[in-house]
Design a protein around this motif. Structure first.
Motif, PDB file in Angstrom:
ATOM      1  N   GLY A   4       0.790  -1.230   0.000  1.00  9.24           N
ATOM      2  CA  GLY A   4       0.000   0.000   0.000  1.00  9.24           C
ATOM      3  C   GLY A   4       0.819   1.275   0.000  1.00  9.24           C
ATOM      4  O   GLY A   4       0.262   2.367   0.175  1.00  9.24           O
ATOM      5  N   GLU A   5       2.137   1.150  -0.228  1.00  6.63           N
ATOM      6  CA  GLU A   5       2.994   2.330  -0.090  1.00  6.63           C
ATOM      7  C   GLU A   5       2.660   3.425  -1.116  1.00  6.63           C
ATOM      8  O   GLU A   5       2.672   4.617  -0.783  1.00  6.63           O
ATOM      9  N   ALA A   6       2.366   3.035  -2.334  1.00  4.38           N
ATOM     10  CA  ALA A   6       2.051   4.046  -3.347  1.00  4.38           C
ATOM     11  C   ALA A   6       0.802   4.820  -2.940  1.00  4.38           C
ATOM     12  O   ALA A   6       0.776   6.061  -2.981  1.00  4.38           O
ATOM     13  N   THR A   7      -0.227   4.084  -2.518  1.00  8.46           N
ATOM     14  CA  THR A   7      -1.469   4.755  -2.113  1.00  8.46           C
ATOM     15  C   THR A   7      -1.235   5.645  -0.904  1.00  8.46           C
ATOM     16  O   THR A   7      -1.724   6.776  -0.835  1.00  8.46           O
ATOM     17  N   ARG A   8      -0.461   5.125   0.072  1.00 10.47           N
ATOM     18  CA  ARG A   8      -0.169   5.919   1.270  1.00 10.47           C
ATOM     19  C   ARG A   8       0.485   7.251   0.895  1.00 10.47           C
ATOM     20  O   ARG A   8       0.072   8.315   1.366  1.00 10.47           O
ATOM     21  N   LEU A   9       1.482   7.183   0.030  1.00 10.56           N
ATOM     22  CA  LEU A   9       2.186   8.412  -0.356  1.00 10.56           C
ATOM     23  C   LEU A   9       1.259   9.343  -1.137  1.00 10.56           C
ATOM     24  O   LEU A   9       1.300  10.563  -0.965  1.00 10.56           O
ATOM     25  N   LEU A 331      -5.651  -2.517   5.002  1.00 11.95           N
ATOM     26  CA  LEU A 331      -4.557  -3.175   5.739  1.00 11.95           C
ATOM     27  C   LEU A 331      -5.115  -4.142   6.783  1.00 11.95           C
ATOM     28  O   LEU A 331      -4.611  -5.260   6.940  1.00 11.95           O
ATOM     29  N   ALA A 332      -6.184  -3.714   7.483  1.00 11.82           N
ATOM     30  CA  ALA A 332      -6.774  -4.577   8.512  1.00 11.82           C
ATOM     31  C   ALA A 332      -7.334  -5.862   7.894  1.00 11.82           C
ATOM     32  O   ALA A 332      -7.350  -6.913   8.534  1.00 11.82           O
ATOM     33  N   LYS A 333      -7.788  -5.776   6.655  1.00 11.16           N
ATOM     34  CA  LYS A 333      -8.305  -6.964   5.958  1.00 11.16           C
ATOM     35  C   LYS A 333      -7.199  -7.688   5.176  1.00 11.16           C
ATOM     36  O   LYS A 333      -7.483  -8.613   4.414  1.00 11.16           O
ATOM     37  N   GLU A 334      -5.971  -7.243   5.366  1.00 12.47           N
ATOM     38  CA  GLU A 334      -4.815  -7.844   4.682  1.00 12.47           C
ATOM     39  C   GLU A 334      -4.949  -7.781   3.167  1.00 12.47           C
ATOM     40  O   GLU A 334      -4.615  -8.720   2.437  1.00 12.47           O
ATOM     41  N   LEU A 335      -5.480  -6.651   2.697  1.00 14.16           N
ATOM     42  CA  LEU A 335      -5.552  -6.371   1.266  1.00 14.16           C
ATOM     43  C   LEU A 335      -4.495  -5.326   0.924  1.00 14.16           C
ATOM     44  O   LEU A 335      -4.041  -4.581   1.797  1.00 14.16           O
TER      45      LEU A 335
END
Lengths: 349, 349
Positions: A4-9, A331-335
């Protein structure tokens, strides 16, 4: 790379990207004013696909609010349907993150064939695309381009382009000045929200998400729905706020989160809907310009936006809180928020 | 009374109620033609709440298809919002089962204040209501009145009233003749469908319902969504057919039923969407005028409507199969279709 790093940034970068885009637009505003002279006299049909169709709904409502006739239709309906009657003369406002979405390009092509004297305005993130090449006027936010499949900063930044367009068409150059309040407001909102998005996102007892908005905020509620759906594969829906009472609320229960994008125009009626949903067992979250003098008793969480601008101008500011909720829920759903289930970045037929 | 008996009788009565209504309209058509003379020159704004908002979406699209400018907005948006810009002169088409829905009545009241020379057309099931009293022209289907909270025959019969209105405005009196094919077609469709609605409805492994329609059928897809939601408290959504690929399909899995309301205009593209969803694990059901020459390989069920009328005229015919699926699903979930969760028959503010 972290999941998820791209989305986070991309989500986190929105204040900076908005600021850079607004600065750039400031230099373009005189030229845009010249290019768009006379356009306001003709109705607009606003189109897009997916997120940009929801942006079209919001932008059409915003244009109507400044006195420009405008309605939204999905690209597929404009491109493929033969019988739909549209105004004799209209300007096509085509919105596409990539500038390559097939139905949107087909809608432009068809429009050119049927309206050889008409105008196409493009809102996009990528220069030198088929959409930009086909447009008379293009508003472009290259800083908002994304790696992620799910649109986050591209959506909100294109919403700012739509805002500038409304300001220019309305002969209200001060609108751009007002929009300059939004980057700082977003930083403040996220500071105020603190751990709220992560707490809500990690609460997997919440299984049904409902996003409610009126006026231009309906389009933003739709985008909130789509973001939640794409990133988290969850049950997520959007309604015009008062419409929710006319049937859809039948599925509200204690596993439901009802999020109200509160307007200025009908805030009291919207808060009443949230309270009613609380009474049906839902958890409720309100995003509002200020708490004002309203009675918020019974609303679980209230986040103030404190933008200093009207509901018609601050729509983009409602989304990041929800983008973060969706991010943490994924993230909580491990997606992986960067790679939604079943999807690719550009849908082409 | 048996659980769900009112709803059962109301859904089953549709061929008879449609026929009685069409006969009655036949006698009224000359007078309506006179009353509505000149109305087609002015744009229509079509409004309602809940089911009748979805009917407004379908009716507005149908009116556009016959050359009458028309757009839909929810009653609450029309009644309560100050800033929304609408055409200078427009006719208000207000749709309400009961004729007493508060936001719809407020929209009419506000319209009268702001457009003293304007016209209000009402579509409803109940005579002598505030809505009928406030209207210049009223199309009424008293035979379609219901005991149930969830609209079934009232929706489809009001859809026929909208069809007649389109025919009169378009100067196409033969439209009413064509609509007379629908009651018999419905009886045939249900005979062809056989146990299909009960089989699908009883299959509780299906947990996510998606209804897809284009053009006027989008409004009918929305109503299919609402019916499933109200009667069965299930996850149910509606989209313009090709829009579904632009994000929402991220939640499609093997627990999903994707129902395509297939048009004539873009049937091939719509069938392709269903096939793609089948590829993602969904069960697929297509409702289509005829199988025609299309390749249906991979679509689980195809129900032919064989109405003999165009996609713009046969919308009501798509709904009863779905109403029955929802009815049987409610029974399978031990819910009472007559009394949806959280709801009452008329929503008033």
């Amino acid at each position: 790379m972290t999941v998820g790093e791209a989305t986070r940034l991309e989500i986190a970068s929105q204040p900076d990207v908005w600021q850079a885009t607004l600065n750039e637009l400031g230099t373009q505003q005189p030229q845009l004013t010249q290019q768009l002279a006379g356009y306001a006299a003709t109705p607009f049909i606003v189109t897009g696909c997916g997120s940009t169709y929801y942006l079209s709904l919001a932008t059409a409502a915003t244009l109507r609010s400044v006195g420009v006739a405008a309605w939204a239709l999905p690209g597929s309906e404009l491109a493929l349907y033969e019988q739909t009657h549209l105004p004799h003369n209209f300007t096509l406002l085509a919105m596409s993150r990539s500038g390559t979405t097939s139905e949107t390009l087909w809608a432009v092509k068809r429009y050119r064939e049927e309206h050889p004297d008409g105008h196409v305005v493009a809102v996009t993130c990528v220069p030198n695309t088929p959409l930009v090449q086909a447009a008379d006027v293009a508003l472009i936010a290259p800083q908002a381009q994304e790696q992620s499949v799910a649109q986050t900063r591209s959506f909100t930044t294109m919403a700012l382009l739509g805002q500038l367009l409304a300001g220019v068409l309305a002969g209200d150059p001060a609108r751009l000045e007002r929009l300059h309040k939004l980057p700082h407001a977003l930083t403040s909102v996220m500071a105020e929200a603190g751990t709220l998005p992560e707490t809500i996102g990690a609460d997997l007892s919440l299984q049904r998400y409902f996003f409610l908005g009126s006026g231009a905020l309906y389009g933003f509620a739709c985008e909130a729905m789509l973001k939640t759906k794409e990133m988290t594969t969850s049950w997520a829906e959007a309604y015009h706020t008062l419409e929710f009472r006319h049937g859809p609320m039948s599925v509200v229960d204690s596993s439901s989160l009802v999020v109200g994008l509160i307007s200025d125009s009908i805030a009291e009626a919207e808060i009443a809907v949230l309270k009613q949903m609380k009474g049906l067992g839902a958890r409720t979250l309100a995003l509002t310009e200020t708490r004002g003098t309203y009675d918020w008793t019974g609303i679980d969480q209230v986040v103030e936006l404190r933008s200093g601008v009207s509901e018609w101008e601050r729509g983009a500011l409602y989304l990041p809180v929800i983008q973060w909720i969706a991010f943490y829920r994924a993230l909580a759903k491990e997606l992986d928020p960067d790679n939604p289930h079943n999807l690719t970045a550009v849908i082409t037929l």
